[in-house]
Design an enzyme around this catalytic site. Structure first.
Site, PDB file in Angstrom:
ATOM      1  N   GLU A 126       0.824  -1.200   0.000  1.00  0.00           N
ATOM      2  CA  GLU A 126       0.000   0.000   0.000  1.00  0.00           C
ATOM      3  C   GLU A 126       0.867   1.263   0.000  1.00  0.00           C
ATOM      4  O   GLU A 126       1.944   1.284   0.593  1.00  0.00           O
ATOM      5  CB  GLU A 126      -0.928  -0.006   1.216  1.00  0.00           C
ATOM      6  CG  GLU A 126      -1.938  -1.135   1.117  1.00  0.00           C
ATOM      7  CD  GLU A 126      -2.976  -1.111   2.218  1.00  0.00           C
ATOM      8  OE1 GLU A 126      -4.147  -1.339   1.904  1.00  0.00           O
ATOM      9  OE2 GLU A 126      -2.628  -0.878   3.383  1.00  0.00           O
ATOM     10  N   CYS A 139       3.503   8.519   1.232  1.00  0.00           N
ATOM     11  CA  CYS A 139       4.016   7.559   2.217  1.00  0.00           C
ATOM     12  C   CYS A 139       4.205   6.219   1.504  1.00  0.00           C
ATOM     13  O   CYS A 139       3.230   5.628   1.041  1.00  0.00           O
ATOM     14  CB  CYS A 139       3.001   7.456   3.349  1.00  0.00           C
ATOM     15  SG  CYS A 139       3.460   6.255   4.587  1.00  0.00           S
ATOM     16  N   CYS A 146       6.097  -6.834   7.659  1.00  0.00           N
ATOM     17  CA  CYS A 146       7.254  -6.398   8.448  1.00  0.00           C
ATOM     18  C   CYS A 146       7.664  -7.571   9.335  1.00  0.00           C
ATOM     19  O   CYS A 146       6.804  -8.265   9.875  1.00  0.00           O
ATOM     20  CB  CYS A 146       6.874  -5.189   9.309  1.00  0.00           C
ATOM     21  SG  CYS A 146       8.276  -4.460  10.180  1.00  0.00           S
ATOM     22  N   CYS A 150       5.841  -4.690  16.421  1.00  0.00           N
ATOM     23  CA  CYS A 150       5.443  -3.630  17.343  1.00  0.00           C
ATOM     24  C   CYS A 150       3.968  -3.862  17.699  1.00  0.00           C
ATOM     25  O   CYS A 150       3.136  -4.073  16.810  1.00  0.00           O
ATOM     26  CB  CYS A 150       5.647  -2.267  16.709  1.00  0.00           C
ATOM     27  SG  CYS A 150       7.368  -2.016  16.232  1.00  0.00           S
ATOM     28  N   CYS A 153       0.989  -1.809  16.059  1.00  0.00           N
ATOM     29  CA  CYS A 153       1.026  -1.564  14.603  1.00  0.00           C
ATOM     30  C   CYS A 153       0.356  -2.701  13.845  1.00  0.00           C
ATOM     31  O   CYS A 153       0.669  -3.874  14.055  1.00  0.00           O
ATOM     32  CB  CYS A 153       2.476  -1.410  14.148  1.00  0.00           C
ATOM     33  SG  CYS A 153       2.669  -1.310  12.357  1.00  0.00           S
ATOM     34  N   CYS A 383      -1.319   6.191   9.625  1.00  0.00           N
ATOM     35  CA  CYS A 383      -0.093   5.536  10.109  1.00  0.00           C
ATOM     36  C   CYS A 383      -0.407   4.235  10.812  1.00  0.00           C
ATOM     37  O   CYS A 383      -1.241   4.207  11.715  1.00  0.00           O
ATOM     38  CB  CYS A 383       0.561   6.362  11.195  1.00  0.00           C
ATOM     39  SG  CYS A 383       1.282   7.832  10.686  1.00  0.00           S
TER      40      CYS A 383
HETATM   41  N1  SAH Z   1       8.970   0.502  10.282  1.00  0.00           N
HETATM   42  C1  SAH Z   1       9.233   1.876  10.331  1.00  0.00           C
HETATM   43  C2  SAH Z   1       8.421   2.693   9.335  1.00  0.00           C
HETATM   44  C3  SAH Z   1       6.973   2.310   9.165  1.00  0.00           C
HETATM   45  S1  SAH Z   1       5.874   2.668  10.497  1.00  0.00           S
HETATM   46  C4  SAH Z   1       9.050   2.412  11.729  1.00  0.00           C
HETATM   47  O1  SAH Z   1       8.535   1.694  12.565  1.00  0.00           O
HETATM   48  O2  SAH Z   1       9.464   3.537  11.971  1.00  0.00           O
HETATM   49  C5  SAH Z   1       5.639   4.446  10.393  1.00  0.00           C
HETATM   50  C6  SAH Z   1       5.216   5.087  11.720  1.00  0.00           C
HETATM   51  O3  SAH Z   1       3.857   4.761  12.047  1.00  0.00           O
HETATM   52  C7  SAH Z   1       6.057   4.622  12.894  1.00  0.00           C
HETATM   53  O4  SAH Z   1       6.405   5.692  13.729  1.00  0.00           O
HETATM   54  C8  SAH Z   1       5.107   3.698  13.585  1.00  0.00           C
HETATM   55  O5  SAH Z   1       5.489   3.482  14.906  1.00  0.00           O
HETATM   56  C9  SAH Z   1       3.798   4.421  13.432  1.00  0.00           C
HETATM   57  N2  SAH Z   1       2.625   3.597  13.722  1.00  0.00           N
HETATM   58  C10 SAH Z   1       2.520   2.256  13.602  1.00  0.00           C
HETATM   59  N3  SAH Z   1       1.276   1.854  13.978  1.00  0.00           N
HETATM   60  C11 SAH Z   1       0.582   2.952  14.333  1.00  0.00           C
HETATM   61  C12 SAH Z   1      -0.764   3.179  14.756  1.00  0.00           C
HETATM   62  N4  SAH Z   1      -1.627   2.189  14.866  1.00  0.00           N
HETATM   63  N5  SAH Z   1      -1.134   4.446  15.037  1.00  0.00           N
HETATM   64  C13 SAH Z   1      -0.272   5.465  14.863  1.00  0.00           C
HETATM   65  N6  SAH Z   1       1.005   5.320  14.437  1.00  0.00           N
HETATM   66  C14 SAH Z   1       1.436   4.075  14.181  1.00  0.00           C
HETATM   67 FE1  SF4 Z   2       7.260  -2.799  11.460  1.00  0.00          FE
HETATM   68 FE2  SF4 Z   2       5.053  -1.505  12.230  1.00  0.00          FE
HETATM   69 FE3  SF4 Z   2       7.089  -1.797  13.940  1.00  0.00          FE
HETATM   70 FE4  SF4 Z   2       7.355  -0.133  11.841  1.00  0.00          FE
HETATM   71  S1  SF4 Z   2       5.908   0.098  13.537  1.00  0.00           S
HETATM   72  S2  SF4 Z   2       8.843  -1.670  12.577  1.00  0.00           S
HETATM   73  S3  SF4 Z   2       6.142  -1.252  10.281  1.00  0.00           S
HETATM   74  S4  SF4 Z   2       5.828  -3.458  13.059  1.00  0.00           S
END
Ligand code: SAH
Ligand code: SF4
Length: 408
Positions: A126, A139, A146, A150, A153, A383
């Site tokens: 996406e 973006c 991934c 996290c 996420c 995000c």
């Molecule tokens: N993997 C990388 C880049 C992709 S995530 C990283 O983790 O930085 C991009 C951003 O979105 C990151 O700061 C991540 O922590 C945030 N993010 C992930 N899930 C989210 C959510 N449910 N609500 C708001 N931000 C989120």
């Molecule tokens: Fe992967 Fe989501 Fe963690 Fe970014 S925030 S490293 S996309 S699991």
């Protein structure tokens, strides 16, 4: 907020080009997405004489990445014979658009289908475009899914992973340019073309995936986009976001050279271990040391620290104070991200006045700390909401999402 049903355009191929077959039925490889080195190699293998290689590669490069042509016929400074020969051997196919969704706030999300991998699977990724008054941010994703997990996420719940190639990373921008009408020939016809000549003024590697676990391809993809004879977007307008792959951070500064964003999200190792499990390997102190060592930092070139606001988890006044302490001495700005819910998550977004109080403390310490407005939540484009959208939501999941977004 209320969730308005998404306007989904199942794109009947408009703007999408499928892998092409020649008369013999063989698939013609696309030149679009090749790096300079790969393009030269492809032309050499095709039989372009050594003394012409540089010139021909330069011509094709400009047509593909600066003009965005989709047919060899349009490459008017290439002889007719060569154009025909190239068209017989290669295509100018883009990533295939499966769907294009437009949010009620103007955010657009594309579901893109990749070429088959070695097992014949065609994965999907996406890409999201977020228009704002003074800028337009695209973006892009760096991986399918991934490998990290996290806990807040959505992408982290998707285990299936393959690294995107440089062409697939840069290719997302080309598709977005097609659809937004950003190529010179399209802008000429636009009623209200943007003053800067671009709809996409900034790119963030904040889609699916951890860019520093796909280092070489991200570096090469960024080089395609930053090349002065192509899309020509300054590396200062490209931001790489990492969850904290410490050994690659300084190298990223040297070899990729984009702006850096760090997904910090917590001020103690105990909490960060839960939110970003990679913290067990690379704890906060090591992460911040790598940030201090990031090449080229200055007040004009700061690191962005992303901090997702999770109710009762990381949003206390004590957290805000600790955050300010941690960042001391680092040219930094803080981006507070209201948590975007997804079906099945156990987290909630912090209350608005908690976010404001948190922002005020960070602000008073001298760090700019804008709260990121959630965009495109109704089409799951915000995000952390990205996930292979080929997986359709059930009615129950949609209802859950609407309820969660209503309180968010
Ligand atoms: N993997 C990388 C880049 C992709 S995530 C990283 O983790 O930085 C991009 C951003 O979105 C990151 O700061 C991540 O922590 C945030 N993010 C992930 N899930 C989210 C959510 N449910 N609500 C708001 N931000 C989120
Ligand atoms: Fe992967 Fe989501 Fe963690 Fe970014 S925030 S490293 S996309 S699991």
């Amino acid at each position: 907020m209320t969730v308005i049903p998404s306007t989904e355009h199942v794109n009947p191929n408009a703007g999408a080009v499928r892998p092409s077959g020649s008369d013999s039925g063989a698939v013609r490889p696309s030149l679009v997405g090749l790096t300079r080195v790969q393009l030269r190699q492809a032309l050499q293998d095709f039989g372009i004489p050594e003394r012409q290689l540089r010139m021909r590669a330069g011509q094709l490069w400009r047509w593909m990445y600066n003009r965005g042509v989709t047919s060899f016929e349009d490459m008017t400074d290439v002889s007719k014979e060569l154009r025909a020969a190239l068209a017989g051997a290669f295509s100018l196919d883009r990533l295939e658009i499966v769907t294009e969704q437009i949010s009620n706030d103007g955010t657009r999300k594309w579901l893109l289908r990749l070429a088959p991998d070695e097992l014949g699977r065609r994965h999907e990724i996406e890409t999201v475009f977020i228009p704002e008054e003074d800028r337009g941010t695209l973006c892009i994703s760096s991986q399918v899914g991934c490998t990290l997990t996290c806990s807040f996420c959505h992408t982290g719940t998707q285990t299936l992973v393959r690294n995107l190639t440089p062409g697939e990373i840069a290719g997302q921008v080309l598709v977005a340019r097609d659809r937004l009408g950003e190529w010179p020939s399209q802008l000429e016809k636009a009623a209200n073309p943007p003053v800067s000549g671009r709809y996409i003024t900034n790119i963030v590697l904040m889609g699916m995936g951890e860019p520093l676990y796909n280092f070489d391809n991200v570096r090469d993809g960024v080089d395609i986009l930053a090349d002065g004879e192509g899309v020509s977007l300054s590396k200062r307008r490209i931001t790489l976001s990492t969850s904290g792959v410490v050994p690659e951070i300084v190298r990223a500064g040297d070899e990729i050279g984009t702006m850096l964003a760090i997904s910090l999200h917590a001020t103690t190792d105990k909490v960060r271990n839960e939110l970003v499990p990679l913290n067990r390997k690379y704890p906060i102190a090591e992460l911040l040391q790598a940030c201090r060592d990031y090449p080229g930092l200055s007040n004009a070139r700061r690191i962005t620290f992303e901090y997702v606001m999770l109710k009762g988890v990381n949003d206390s006044i004590a957290d805000a104070r600790r955050l300010v302490q941690l960042l001391k001495g680092i040219p930094a700005k803080v981006n507070l991200i209201p948590f975007n819910p997804w079906p099945g998550t156990g987290y909630e977004c912090s209350d608005w006045d908690t976010i404001e109080k948190f922002a005020e403390i960070v602000n008073r310490a001298g760090y700019s700390s804008p709260v990121r407005t959630p965009r495109g939540r109704d089409i799951m484009a915000a995000c952390g909401q990205l996930k292979s959208a080929s997986q359709r939501l059930s009615a129950r999941q949609k209802a859950e999402l609407a309820a969660a977004a209503g309180t968010g």
